[in-house]
Design a protein around this motif. Structure first.
Motif, PDB file in Angstrom:
ATOM      1  N   GLY A 186      -1.337  20.891 -22.908  1.00 10.84           N
ATOM      2  CA  GLY A 186      -1.975  19.846 -23.700  1.00 10.84           C
ATOM      3  C   GLY A 186      -1.145  19.294 -24.834  1.00 10.84           C
ATOM      4  N   ALA A 187       0.138  19.697 -24.928  1.00 11.60           N
ATOM      5  CA  ALA A 187       0.990  19.233 -26.034  1.00 11.60           C
ATOM      6  C   ALA A 187       1.093  17.716 -26.036  1.00 11.60           C
ATOM      7  CB  ALA A 187       2.377  19.854 -25.927  1.00 11.60           C
ATOM      8  N   GLY A 188       1.028  17.144 -27.219  1.00  6.52           N
ATOM      9  CA  GLY A 188       1.120  15.699 -27.345  1.00  6.52           C
ATOM     10  C   GLY A 188      -0.112  14.959 -26.894  1.00  6.52           C
ATOM     11  N   GLY A 189      -1.170  15.717 -26.555  1.00  4.82           N
ATOM     12  CA  GLY A 189      -2.418  15.090 -26.131  1.00  4.82           C
ATOM     13  C   GLY A 189      -2.524  14.823 -24.649  1.00  4.82           C
ATOM     14  N   VAL A 190      -1.552  15.270 -23.844  1.00  2.57           N
ATOM     15  CA  VAL A 190      -1.604  14.987 -22.413  1.00  2.57           C
ATOM     16  C   VAL A 190      -2.786  15.704 -21.768  1.00  2.57           C
ATOM     17  CG1 VAL A 190      -0.068  16.897 -21.727  1.00  2.57           C
ATOM     18  CG2 VAL A 190      -0.213  14.821 -20.317  1.00  2.57           C
ATOM     19  N   ASN A 191      -3.460  14.989 -20.865  1.00  2.00           N
ATOM     20  CA  ASN A 191      -4.623  15.525 -20.170  1.00  2.00           C
ATOM     21  C   ASN A 191      -4.541  15.088 -18.715  1.00  2.00           C
ATOM     22  OD1 ASN A 191      -7.144  16.363 -19.282  1.00  2.00           O
ATOM     23  ND2 ASN A 191      -8.248  15.595 -21.071  1.00  2.00           N
ATOM     24  N   ASP A 192      -4.432  16.051 -17.818  1.00  2.00           N
ATOM     25  CA  ASP A 192      -4.285  15.817 -16.381  1.00  2.00           C
ATOM     26  C   ASP A 192      -3.013  15.038 -16.056  1.00  2.00           C
ATOM     27  OD1 ASP A 192      -4.855  15.952 -13.689  1.00  2.00           O
ATOM     28  OD2 ASP A 192      -6.287  14.288 -13.713  1.00  2.00           O
ATOM     29  N   PRO A 193      -1.850  15.648 -16.303  1.00  2.00           N
ATOM     30  CA  PRO A 193      -0.582  14.963 -16.000  1.00  2.00           C
ATOM     31  C   PRO A 193      -0.404  14.763 -14.508  1.00  2.00           C
ATOM     32  CG  PRO A 193      -0.183  17.264 -16.578  1.00  2.00           C
ATOM     33  CD  PRO A 193      -1.629  17.003 -16.850  1.00  2.00           C
ATOM     34  N   LEU A 194      -0.195  13.515 -14.113  1.00  2.00           N
ATOM     35  CA  LEU A 194      -0.056  13.191 -12.695  1.00  2.00           C
ATOM     36  C   LEU A 194       1.276  12.557 -12.337  1.00  2.00           C
ATOM     37  CD1 LEU A 194      -3.535  11.797 -11.562  1.00  2.00           C
ATOM     38  CD2 LEU A 194      -2.515  14.020 -11.070  1.00  2.00           C
ATOM     39  N   GLY A 195       2.009  12.029 -13.315  1.00  2.00           N
ATOM     40  CA  GLY A 195       3.285  11.384 -13.033  1.00  2.00           C
ATOM     41  C   GLY A 195       4.351  11.885 -13.970  1.00  2.00           C
ATOM     42  N   ILE A 196       5.598  11.820 -13.513  1.00  2.00           N
ATOM     43  CA  ILE A 196       6.705  12.337 -14.320  1.00  2.00           C
ATOM     44  C   ILE A 196       7.965  11.529 -14.022  1.00  2.00           C
ATOM     45  CG2 ILE A 196       7.361  14.077 -12.594  1.00  2.00           C
ATOM     46  CD1 ILE A 196       7.945  15.992 -14.958  1.00  2.00           C
ATOM     47  N   ALA A 197       8.762  11.288 -15.057  1.00  2.00           N
ATOM     48  CA  ALA A 197      10.021  10.562 -14.896  1.00  2.00           C
ATOM     49  C   ALA A 197      10.908  10.881 -16.088  1.00  2.00           C
ATOM     50  CB  ALA A 197       9.776   9.056 -14.806  1.00  2.00           C
ATOM     51  N   ILE A 198      12.186  10.570 -15.955  1.00  2.00           N
ATOM     52  CA  ILE A 198      13.141  10.715 -17.055  1.00  2.00           C
ATOM     53  C   ILE A 198      13.555   9.314 -17.482  1.00  2.00           C
ATOM     54  CG2 ILE A 198      15.382  11.636 -17.767  1.00  2.00           C
ATOM     55  CD1 ILE A 198      14.997  13.794 -15.606  1.00  2.00           C
ATOM     56  N   SER A 199      13.383   9.013 -18.751  1.00  2.00           N
ATOM     57  CA  SER A 199      13.662   7.674 -19.255  1.00  2.00           C
ATOM     58  C   SER A 199      15.160   7.426 -19.298  1.00  2.00           C
ATOM     59  CB  SER A 199      13.081   7.509 -20.659  1.00  2.00           C
ATOM     60  OG  SER A 199      13.887   8.194 -21.610  1.00  2.00           O
ATOM     61  N   PRO A 200      15.587   6.152 -19.395  1.00  2.00           N
ATOM     62  CA  PRO A 200      17.021   5.862 -19.544  1.00  2.00           C
ATOM     63  C   PRO A 200      17.641   6.544 -20.755  1.00  2.00           C
ATOM     64  CG  PRO A 200      15.819   3.866 -18.980  1.00  2.00           C
ATOM     65  CD  PRO A 200      14.787   4.927 -19.247  1.00  2.00           C
ATOM     66  N   ALA A 201      16.827   6.841 -21.782  1.00  2.00           N
ATOM     67  CA  ALA A 201      17.331   7.521 -22.978  1.00  2.00           C
ATOM     68  C   ALA A 201      17.413   9.027 -22.800  1.00  2.00           C
ATOM     69  CB  ALA A 201      16.437   7.194 -24.171  1.00  2.00           C
ATOM     70  N   GLY A 202      16.950   9.533 -21.650  1.00  2.00           N
ATOM     71  CA  GLY A 202      17.019  10.972 -21.385  1.00  2.00           C
ATOM     72  C   GLY A 202      15.815  11.749 -21.859  1.00  2.00           C
ATOM     73  N   ASP A 203      14.721  11.064 -22.185  1.00  2.00           N
ATOM     74  CA  ASP A 203      13.488  11.742 -22.578  1.00  2.00           C
ATOM     75  C   ASP A 203      12.614  11.983 -21.354  1.00  2.00           C
ATOM     76  OD1 ASP A 203      14.125  11.696 -25.324  1.00  2.00           O
ATOM     77  OD2 ASP A 203      13.390   9.636 -25.501  1.00  2.00           O
ATOM     78  N   LEU A 204      11.711  12.945 -21.481  1.00  2.00           N
ATOM     79  CA  LEU A 204      10.763  13.257 -20.415  1.00  2.00           C
ATOM     80  C   LEU A 204       9.507  12.407 -20.616  1.00  2.00           C
ATOM     81  CD1 LEU A 204       9.929  15.046 -18.001  1.00  2.00           C
ATOM     82  CD2 LEU A 204       9.027  16.685 -19.683  1.00  2.00           C
ATOM     83  N   LEU A 205       9.115  11.674 -19.583  1.00  2.00           N
ATOM     84  CA  LEU A 205       7.904  10.860 -19.613  1.00  2.00           C
ATOM     85  C   LEU A 205       6.877  11.481 -18.673  1.00  2.00           C
ATOM     86  CD1 LEU A 205       9.429   7.259 -19.431  1.00  2.00           C
ATOM     87  CD2 LEU A 205       8.913   8.628 -21.466  1.00  2.00           C
ATOM     88  N   VAL A 206       5.654  11.640 -19.168  1.00  2.00           N
ATOM     89  CA  VAL A 206       4.579  12.245 -18.386  1.00  2.00           C
ATOM     90  C   VAL A 206       3.327  11.391 -18.546  1.00  2.00           C
ATOM     91  CG1 VAL A 206       3.157  14.299 -18.023  1.00  2.00           C
ATOM     92  CG2 VAL A 206       5.533  14.549 -18.751  1.00  2.00           C
ATOM     93  N   SER A 207       2.717  11.000 -17.423  1.00  2.00           N
ATOM     94  CA  SER A 207       1.484  10.216 -17.495  1.00  2.00           C
ATOM     95  C   SER A 207       0.278  11.151 -17.524  1.00  2.00           C
ATOM     96  CB  SER A 207       1.371   9.264 -16.297  1.00  2.00           C
ATOM     97  OG  SER A 207       1.314   9.991 -15.083  1.00  2.00           O
ATOM     98  N   GLY A 208      -0.684  10.826 -18.382  1.00  2.00           N
ATOM     99  CA  GLY A 208      -1.923  11.587 -18.464  1.00  2.00           C
ATOM    100  C   GLY A 208      -3.068  10.798 -17.869  1.00  2.00           C
TER     101      GLY A 208
END
Length: 346
Positions: A53-75
């Motif tokens: 639940g870190a950062g408020g994520v709830n039911d993560p269904l998607g994941i990608a790495i941004s061009p800046a090298g950060d982790l992106l997770v869809s809730g």
């Protein structure tokens, strides 16, 4: 009159392939525990990348790495795309959100844009992949969009989980063009990718525990593979990745396992089990290396789409295509791009 540089480019596309740097580890979203699991390439569980639940994520269904090298997770239930430090998992704030985005699921990055499929609103949203700024409701009117694919033609192909179909849209405007496949083996289609040669779409089907392959130009069925072959305990495939050795890892959501298959999709064995409540979307994280200019579309792979992105930049007069760094756009930039593509990324 034909553009002679475009003719050169077509020859290049047919003449070569290349690889990015070897993968370092595998990240898998766990929608049942609101976290992201980390595995090495032998399937050893290395712990959670983000706390539950870190950062408020709830039911993560998607994941990608941004061009800046950060982790992106869809809730899916938090209604946002969240951003995290890829190395530490520390939340870096909400990355992308919109008032009408109510169930973000699949994430795809292409040509500097983040595409977010929203299965609750039937919309594919676009955001700036660097800043997270909203661009537009790119595609509307679908039932439950999931996979977003980028065809060699420049079109965007989107899978509809509820309608069991693939639809084709103009890559620039998002205007609907045609329905490529309806039914024909699709049964709750989820994770998908275009084949390395750009000729077909491979899809894992949540409803039938199968993998299907369809021709990208006609939609004709090429093959169906039962992912329970060889006694595999497959139960609800959601996503899949191909490892550096050519084998495939598929997430089996309903029993929280990851299963491994050979290059021909024959079952090899369990890749990982016992660590997840629900195994959903996956992404391979490449080993650290120098920035890869040849990955022009920024999707983490070297494919024919990078040639098309390079060609588009060249045609637009964008100095991002100045690969020989002489301040001009000439035939020598094509040759320099070809050399960097052939060398791969290390």
């Amino acid at each position: 009159m034909s553009n002679p540089l475009r003719i050169v480019l077509v020859w290049v596309v047919l003449a070569c392939t290349a690889d990015l740097a070897a993968a370092q580890f595998l990240l898998v979203t766990d929608g049942g525990a609101d976290t992201v699991r980390k595995y090495d390439l032998d399937g050893t569980y290395l712990g959670d990348v983000i706390d539950a639940g870190a950062g408020g994520v709830n039911d993560p269904l998607g994941i990608a790495i941004s061009p800046a090298g950060d982790l992106l997770v869809s809730g899916d239930l938090s209604r946002k795309v969240h951003r995290y430090d890829l190395g530490t998992g520390v939340p870096l704030g909400d990355f992308a959100a919109h008032p009408t985005m109510v169930g973000p699921a699949g994430l795809a990055i292409h040509d500097g844009r983040l595409y977010v499929s929203d299965g609750r609103s039937g919309t594919v949203f676009r955001f700036d992949a660097e800043t997270g700024d909203y661009i537009d409701d790119f595609i509307t009117g679908m039932a439950v969009p999931e996979a977003v694919l980028f065809a060699p033609s420049g079109d965007v192909i989107v899978g509809d989980w509820l309608r069991n179909e693939y639809r084709v849209f103009d890559g620039g405007s998002g205007t609907a063009k045609s329905t490529l496949v309806t039914g024909d083996g699709l049964n709750r289609p989820w994770g998908a990718a275009i084949s390395g040669d750009g000729d077909s779409i491979l899809t894992v089907n949540f409803g039938s525990n199968t993998l299907t392959e369809h021709a990208i130009d006609t939609g004709d069925m090429i093959r169906t593979v039962d992912l329970r072959n060889g006694g595999a305990p497959m139960n609800g495939p959601v996503d899949w990745v191909t490892l550096d050795d050519g084998t495939h890892v598929v997430s089996s959501a309903l029993n929280g396992t990851l299963l491994r298959y050979d290059e021909a999709w024959g079952y090899i064995g369990v890749f990982a089990e016992g660590d997840a409540v629900r195994s959903d979307a996956m992404v391979l994280v490449p080993a650290p290396g120098t920035p890869c200019r040849a990955d022009v579309d920024g999707d983490g792979e070297l494919t024919l789409f990078d040639f098309l992105a390079f060609q588009n930049a060249f045609d637009a007069g964008d100095l991002a295509a100045d690969f020989d760094d002489d301040g001009m756009l000439t035939l020598f930039d094509f040759l320099a791009f070809q050399n960097e593509f052939d060398a791969g990324c290390v």
